[in-house]
Design an enzyme around this catalytic site. Structure first.
Site, PDB file in Angstrom:
ATOM      1  N   TYR A 110      -3.176  36.435 -15.024  1.00  0.00           N
ATOM      2  CA  TYR A 110      -3.851  37.472 -14.610  1.00  0.00           C
ATOM      3  C   TYR A 110      -2.925  38.952 -14.737  1.00  0.00           C
ATOM      4  O   TYR A 110      -1.630  38.658 -15.388  1.00  0.00           O
ATOM      5  CB  TYR A 110      -3.866  37.486 -13.098  1.00  0.00           C
ATOM      6  CG  TYR A 110      -4.928  38.676 -12.438  1.00  0.00           C
ATOM      7  CD1 TYR A 110      -6.231  38.540 -12.988  1.00  0.00           C
ATOM      8  CD2 TYR A 110      -4.418  39.550 -11.387  1.00  0.00           C
ATOM      9  CE1 TYR A 110      -7.006  39.662 -12.339  1.00  0.00           C
ATOM     10  CE2 TYR A 110      -5.272  40.356 -10.840  1.00  0.00           C
ATOM     11  CZ  TYR A 110      -6.634  40.539 -11.261  1.00  0.00           C
ATOM     12  OH  TYR A 110      -7.339  41.522 -10.710  1.00  0.00           O
ATOM     13  N   VAL A 212     -19.888  40.265  -7.793  1.00  0.00           N
ATOM     14  CA  VAL A 212     -20.094  41.526  -8.195  1.00  0.00           C
ATOM     15  C   VAL A 212     -21.726  41.903  -8.270  1.00  0.00           C
ATOM     16  O   VAL A 212     -22.089  42.987  -7.933  1.00  0.00           O
ATOM     17  CB  VAL A 212     -19.222  42.095  -9.318  1.00  0.00           C
ATOM     18  CG1 VAL A 212     -19.772  43.504  -9.753  1.00  0.00           C
ATOM     19  CG2 VAL A 212     -17.724  41.872  -8.928  1.00  0.00           C
ATOM     20  N   ASP A 233     -29.657  30.965 -18.775  1.00  0.00           N
ATOM     21  CA  ASP A 233     -30.568  30.245 -18.808  1.00  0.00           C
ATOM     22  C   ASP A 233     -30.007  28.887 -17.871  1.00  0.00           C
ATOM     23  O   ASP A 233     -28.756  28.630 -18.258  1.00  0.00           O
ATOM     24  CB  ASP A 233     -31.271  29.828 -20.004  1.00  0.00           C
ATOM     25  CG  ASP A 233     -32.568  28.982 -19.505  1.00  0.00           C
ATOM     26  OD1 ASP A 233     -33.039  29.128 -18.507  1.00  0.00           O
ATOM     27  OD2 ASP A 233     -33.017  28.530 -20.667  1.00  0.00           O
ATOM     28  N   ARG A 234     -30.600  28.440 -17.007  1.00  0.00           N
ATOM     29  CA  ARG A 234     -30.296  27.366 -16.239  1.00  0.00           C
ATOM     30  C   ARG A 234     -31.516  26.545 -15.742  1.00  0.00           C
ATOM     31  O   ARG A 234     -32.467  27.122 -15.476  1.00  0.00           O
ATOM     32  CB  ARG A 234     -29.239  27.649 -15.154  1.00  0.00           C
ATOM     33  CG  ARG A 234     -29.991  28.447 -13.867  1.00  0.00           C
ATOM     34  CD  ARG A 234     -29.186  29.197 -13.077  1.00  0.00           C
ATOM     35  NE  ARG A 234     -28.193  30.193 -13.842  1.00  0.00           N
ATOM     36  CZ  ARG A 234     -26.901  30.712 -13.552  1.00  0.00           C
ATOM     37  NH1 ARG A 234     -26.472  30.323 -12.457  1.00  0.00           N
ATOM     38  NH2 ARG A 234     -26.421  31.674 -14.545  1.00  0.00           N
ATOM     39  N   TYR A 301     -15.702  45.263 -16.666  1.00  0.00           N
ATOM     40  CA  TYR A 301     -15.110  44.724 -15.392  1.00  0.00           C
ATOM     41  C   TYR A 301     -14.502  43.227 -15.503  1.00  0.00           C
ATOM     42  O   TYR A 301     -13.687  42.768 -14.729  1.00  0.00           O
ATOM     43  CB  TYR A 301     -15.780  45.110 -14.034  1.00  0.00           C
ATOM     44  CG  TYR A 301     -16.891  44.186 -13.705  1.00  0.00           C
ATOM     45  CD1 TYR A 301     -16.713  43.046 -13.096  1.00  0.00           C
ATOM     46  CD2 TYR A 301     -18.032  44.511 -14.064  1.00  0.00           C
ATOM     47  CE1 TYR A 301     -17.831  42.287 -12.861  1.00  0.00           C
ATOM     48  CE2 TYR A 301     -19.295  43.715 -13.932  1.00  0.00           C
ATOM     49  CZ  TYR A 301     -18.876  42.637 -13.245  1.00  0.00           C
ATOM     50  OH  TYR A 301     -19.952  41.737 -13.107  1.00  0.00           O
ATOM     51  N   TRP A 327     -11.051  48.450 -13.187  1.00  0.00           N
ATOM     52  CA  TRP A 327     -10.297  47.352 -12.275  1.00  0.00           C
ATOM     53  C   TRP A 327     -10.009  47.801 -10.784  1.00  0.00           C
ATOM     54  O   TRP A 327      -9.442  48.909 -10.726  1.00  0.00           O
ATOM     55  CB  TRP A 327      -8.963  47.048 -13.058  1.00  0.00           C
ATOM     56  CG  TRP A 327      -8.028  45.981 -12.369  1.00  0.00           C
ATOM     57  CD1 TRP A 327      -8.430  44.937 -11.828  1.00  0.00           C
ATOM     58  CD2 TRP A 327      -6.565  46.017 -12.645  1.00  0.00           C
ATOM     59  NE1 TRP A 327      -7.447  44.197 -11.605  1.00  0.00           N
ATOM     60  CE2 TRP A 327      -6.389  44.609 -11.952  1.00  0.00           C
ATOM     61  CE3 TRP A 327      -5.750  46.827 -13.246  1.00  0.00           C
ATOM     62  CZ2 TRP A 327      -5.082  44.455 -11.900  1.00  0.00           C
ATOM     63  CZ3 TRP A 327      -4.319  46.287 -12.981  1.00  0.00           C
ATOM     64  CH2 TRP A 327      -3.990  45.111 -12.407  1.00  0.00           C
ATOM     65  N   LYS A 386     -19.529  30.939  -3.343  1.00  0.00           N
ATOM     66  CA  LYS A 386     -18.181  31.246  -3.514  1.00  0.00           C
ATOM     67  C   LYS A 386     -17.540  30.351  -2.440  1.00  0.00           C
ATOM     68  O   LYS A 386     -17.985  29.922  -1.413  1.00  0.00           O
ATOM     69  CB  LYS A 386     -18.210  32.560  -2.906  1.00  0.00           C
ATOM     70  CG  LYS A 386     -16.423  33.059  -3.000  1.00  0.00           C
ATOM     71  CD  LYS A 386     -16.352  34.401  -2.443  1.00  0.00           C
ATOM     72  CE  LYS A 386     -16.873  35.594  -3.531  1.00  0.00           C
ATOM     73  NZ  LYS A 386     -16.231  35.500  -4.716  1.00  0.00           N
TER      74      LYS A 386
END
Length: 391
Positions: A110, A212, A233-234, A301, A327, A386
């Protein structure tokens, strides 16, 4: 009443800014952590036994002593808390998510890295348990979130400087509060700061299923702005599309569709977007640029594809597009002394939450003893929920 021994062994974080010391512990027994799917309301009533005026002396934290694979380097350890200074507050953590930036920080990739050893987590919500004698802006019982990255939120309690946190109303859902400081703030600023979007205007974004992306959909919908949402796609694409549309998405399309000529049909009923939001990079970003209107802006971003953003010369010459980056950590630092800017943004988003216009992303609540499972789930592709550590 002091923390009971069992409850003091729940999760706690320390960071270079939180002024706690660590006592390495080879084995940590968690007797009263909640099962992975225990409701948060239960977590809030059973997990703590703090009392005002009786400071906690220890906590438990997810600590890493070197950078690397989170599943290998993050450990659950017992820690001592320092005394509360005049301008400090003692807080108990309520819930803290695992974000991609948290994983990158542990990995050492990071943009900002703490001194080691460090505690993971940049986001979460805590409750003030005790305040120092000179604390003015906070009181016992207040909910607070970090003002900046690196505070270390994967822990059960912390002694923090008053200036490092900001209060939130405690009448919003706990998961909304825990996940408000990073993704919704990023979405809010990008929708607000780069183009003057009016009701009826359009924006296009990839990674629309991300934290986001979901916040962008809801904030834009509340302002009457159309969103064109691009996802990979999934197998469960139809269910995902329905879920995003229920949030307020105007259109949900696959990346492959965006590259085909029939994509032009979309713009017969929807204005070409003024704003493109790129969290992927590579070919996906190039496709967003292709569909921007003349003079539009693409804001990057994130770079989940780990591929560079390629800007066609024709887009620069003939469409005069603008290519920007964002950011949220830098935005917060640039506005560190402008309390009004951050407060105004948080207040507006909390108002949307109360009206049911901004909800937390799909979350899986994970007890502290299952942190390895949570870290593993957070790094999987096509993650649909999440991971949130509940204390």
């Amino acid at each position: 009443m002091k923390l009971s021994r069992e409850i003091s062994l729940l999760l706690q974080t320390v960071c270079w800014r939180s002024r706690t010391t660590c006592r390495k512990c080879s084995t940590v027994v968690l007797k009263q952590t909640l099962p992975c799917r225990t409701p948060l309301s239960t977590a809030r009533t059973k997990r703590f036994s703090y009392s005002t005026g009786s400071s906690a002396k220890e906590c438990t934290a997810l600590l890493y002593r070197k950078h690397g694979d989170p599943s290998q380097v993050v450990q659950l350890e017992d820690m001592d808390l320092t005394s509360i200074g005049a301008k400090d507050v003692l807080v108990k953590m309520l819930a803290a998510p695992i974000n991609p930036s948290d994983i990158n920080m542990v990995q050492g990739t990071y943009a900002i890295l703490p001194d080691l050893p460090a505690v993971g987590g940049n986001e979460g919500v805590a409750q003030v348990v005790e305040v120092g004698s000179q604390v003015k802006s906070l009181k016992t019982g207040d909910w607070v979130i970090p003002r900046d990255a690196g505070l270390g939120t994967w822990r059960t309690a912390a002694v923090l400087a008053e200036k490092d946190v900001i209060s939130l109303p405690n009448d919003i859902p706990l998961l909304s509060a825990a996940t408000l400081g990073v993704n919704p703030c990023t979405a809010f600023r990008m929708v607000s700061d780069f183009e003057d979007l009016k009701p009826g205007d359009s924006l296009i974004q990839n990674a629309a299923n991300s934290g986001v992306g979901q916040a962008v959909i809801q904030i834009a919908a509340a302002r009457g702005i159309n969103t064109i949402n691009v996802v990979r796609d999934r197998p469960e694409f139809t269910q995902l599309s329905d879920r995003l549309k229920a949030m307020g998405a105007s259109h949900v399309i696959k990346e492959e569709t965006l590259r085909r000529p029939e994509a032009k049909e979309l713009f017969k009923t929807c204005p070409r977007p003024k704003l493109a939001l790129n969290g992927v990079g590579g070919k996906s970003a190039t496709e967003l640029l292709r569909h921007l209107q003349v003079g539009g802006t693409m804001v990057t971003y994130g770079g989940m594809a780990k591929q560079p953003v390629t800007v066609p010369v024709s887009a620069l010459i003939f469409k005069d597009v603008k290519v920007r980056g964002f950011w949220v950590t830098q935005w917060k630092r640039d506005h560190w002394h402008d309390d009004g800017a951050l407060r105004s943004m948080l207040d507006e988003m909390c108002a949307l939450i109360r009206r049911g216009k901004l909800t937390a992303p799909a979350c899986t609540e994970v007890g502290l003893q299952d942190y390895r499972e949570a870290l593993d789930a957070a790094t999987q592709p096509f993650t649909s929920a999440k991971q949130v550590l509940v204390m």
